[in-house]
Design an enzyme around this catalytic site. Structure first.
Site, mmCIF file in Angstrom:
data_model
loop_
_atom_site.group_PDB
_atom_site.id
_atom_site.type_symbol
_atom_site.label_atom_id
_atom_site.label_comp_id
_atom_site.label_asym_id
_atom_site.label_seq_id
_atom_site.Cartn_x
_atom_site.Cartn_y
_atom_site.Cartn_z
ATOM 1 N N CYS A 199 35.042 -3.468 18.949
ATOM 2 C CA CYS A 199 33.917 -2.991 18.142
ATOM 3 C C CYS A 199 34.353 -1.749 17.371
ATOM 4 C CB CYS A 199 32.763 -2.656 19.100
ATOM 5 S SG CYS A 199 31.325 -1.857 18.370
ATOM 6 N N GLY A 200 33.689 -1.474 16.286
ATOM 7 C CA GLY A 200 33.976 -0.252 15.542
ATOM 8 C C GLY A 200 33.733 1.002 16.372
#
Length: 182
Positions: free
Chosen positions: A39-40
Site C-alpha cells: 500500500c502507499g
C-alpha cells in the site's frame, strides 16, 4: 459479540491462527492498526516501529501496537500470514505483534473491529474502515480513546499515546457498576 463491553472481551487470531486473548493486554495502552504490505501507506511500518520502540523503552509494560493485516483494500496484502510476517520483519524490523490476516469490514469482519468502529465512528459517523493503516487508540480501561485516518503519521500520535499512558487505569464500565445483587 453484542455483549462485548471492552477491548478485552475479544480473541482475534494470532499469526499462527490461534486465539489471541486481548484480556492479556488489560491495563495497557494499545494502538491498533489495520496494515497492508503493498500500500502507499506501507512505509508507515517504519514510523510505527520507531513509535513502538520509543514508547516501549519508557513504558515497557504499558504500551503495545497490534497490527492486523487486511487485504480488503485494493488487494494490497495478498500473502499468507507467514509471507506477511516475513515482509514486516525483513523490510521494517517490526517487533510488535502482527496478528492473522483479517477482514475489518463486511460480513466476515473481525468482531473487535466491529466493536471499535461502533465505539468510535469515523468522520460523519461512518462505521467502516476506509483504507489501510487506520488507527485506534485503546486506553488502559479497554475503551477506544481516539481514532485516526490512514493519513495520520505514526509520529503524530505520540503525544496522544503519552497522554493515555499517563492516565491511571480506571475501572471498566462493568467493574464500575459493581457486583450484581443476587
Amino acid at each position: 459479540m453484542a455483549s462485548a463491553t471492552s477491548f478485552y472481551d475479544f480473541k482475534p487470531l494470532d499469526k499462527k491462527g490461534q486465539p489471541y486473548p486481548l484480556v492479556s493486554l488489560k491495563g495497557k495502552v494499545v494502538l491498533v492498526v489495520n496494515t497492508a504490505s503493498k500500500c502507499g501507506f506501507t512505509p508507515q511500518f517504519e514510523g510505527l516501529e520507531k513509535l513502538y520502540k520509543d514508547l516501549h523503552a519508557s513504558h515497557p509494560n504499558d504500551f503495545l501496537i497490534l497490527g492486523f493485516p487486511c487485504n480488503q483494500f485494493g488487494n494490497q496484502d495478498p500473502g499468507d500470514n507467514d509471507t506477511i510476517q516475513s515482509f514486516c520483519q525483513l523490510n521494517y524490523g517490526v517487533s510488535f505483534p502482527v496478528l492473522s490476516k483479517t477482514d475489518v469490514n463486511g460480513a466476515h469482519a473481525e468482531p473487535v473491529w466491529e466493536w471499535m468502529k461502533a465505539s468510535m465512528p469515523g468522520l460523519l459517523g461512518v462505521k467502516r474502515i476506509k483504507w489501510n493503516f487506520e488507527k485506534f487508540l485503546i486506553g488502559r480501561d479497554g475503551e477506544v480513546k481516539q481514532r485516526w485516518a490512514s493519513t495520520a503519521k505514526p509520529e503524530s500520535l505520540k503525544a496522544a499515546i503519552e497522554h493515555e499512558l499517563q492516565a491511571a487505569a480506571k475501572p471498566s464500565k462493568t467493574e464500575a457498576a459493581g457486583p450484581k445483587a443476587t
